[in-house]
Scaffold this motif. Structure first.
Motif, short mmCIF file in Angstrom:
data_model
loop_
_atom_site.label_atom_id
_atom_site.label_comp_id
_atom_site.label_asym_id
_atom_site.label_seq_id
_atom_site.Cartn_x
_atom_site.Cartn_y
_atom_site.Cartn_z
N LEU A 15 -56.38 11.40 30.73
CA LEU A 15 -56.22 12.02 28.94
C LEU A 15 -55.64 13.06 29.15
CD1 LEU A 15 -55.79 11.26 26.38
CD2 LEU A 15 -57.99 12.42 25.86
N VAL A 16 -54.65 13.84 28.82
CA VAL A 16 -53.47 15.07 29.09
C VAL A 16 -52.30 15.19 27.47
CG1 VAL A 16 -52.50 14.36 31.82
CG2 VAL A 16 -50.96 13.72 29.53
N GLY A 17 -53.61 14.51 26.62
CA GLY A 17 -52.68 14.35 25.27
C GLY A 17 -51.80 13.96 24.85
N ASP A 94 -65.31 9.83 18.99
CA ASP A 94 -64.75 10.64 17.37
C ASP A 94 -64.02 12.03 17.48
OD1 ASP A 94 -66.49 8.91 16.81
OD2 ASP A 94 -68.22 9.46 15.83
N THR A 95 -64.67 12.75 18.13
CA THR A 95 -63.58 13.83 18.44
C THR A 95 -62.71 14.34 19.43
OG1 THR A 95 -66.23 15.56 19.43
CG2 THR A 95 -63.99 16.35 19.92
N LEU A 96 -62.14 12.94 20.36
CA LEU A 96 -61.02 12.40 20.98
C LEU A 96 -60.20 11.65 19.68
CD1 LEU A 96 -61.79 11.74 24.72
CD2 LEU A 96 -60.94 14.27 23.78
N GLU A 97 -60.69 11.36 18.96
CA GLU A 97 -59.72 10.83 17.91
C GLU A 97 -59.38 11.92 16.86
OE1 GLU A 97 -58.23 7.32 16.55
OE2 GLU A 97 -59.40 7.02 18.29
N ARG A 98 -60.17 12.44 16.73
CA ARG A 98 -59.87 13.93 15.51
C ARG A 98 -58.78 14.54 16.30
NH1 ARG A 98 -65.30 13.75 14.13
NH2 ARG A 98 -66.06 15.59 15.67
#
Length: 111
Positions: A15-17, A94-98
């Motif tokens: 995952l790089v954004g 949840d954090t990555l989704e936000r």
């Protein structure tokens, strides 16, 4: 991410954004294949701390550790601080989704 012990080899792009949607799809498929996805969705939670559930708690903690390992090692180091101290796969999801799907507030779009 490479599978091991005779499993077919699998690689998940870090995952790089900018690749969040693709990463999420691949990670979900991988974790489903490993029977770990229910920990990410929160459908499988830590059993109560009772003598009857000692074995179930131990198994859940092992599965949680595997899931946390898979998630954390598939995140590029520039984003790892967002999830480093989180203690559950669901909290990481949840954090990555936000972080990667949050709509930017645009004051000019509001009448």
């Amino acid at each position: 991410m490479n599978g091991g012990s005779g499993a077919s080899q699998m690689t998940i792009e870090k995952l790089v954004g900018t690749n969040y949607q693709y990463w999420r799809l691949c990670m979900e498929a991988y974790l489903q294949g490993q029977d770990l996805w229910d920990l990410v969705t929160g459908d499988e939670t830590l059993p109560d701390d009772t003598p009857q559930l000692v074995d179930a708690r131990r198994k859940w903690k092992i599965k949680s550790g595997k899931t946390l390992f898979a998630l954390r090692t598939s995140i590029n180091k520039e984003y790892i601080d967002h999830v480093r101290k989180l203690d559950s796969p669901k909290k990481i999801r949840d954090t990555l989704e936000r972080l990667f799907t949050q709509k930017k507030y645009n004051a000019t779009a509001i009448p």
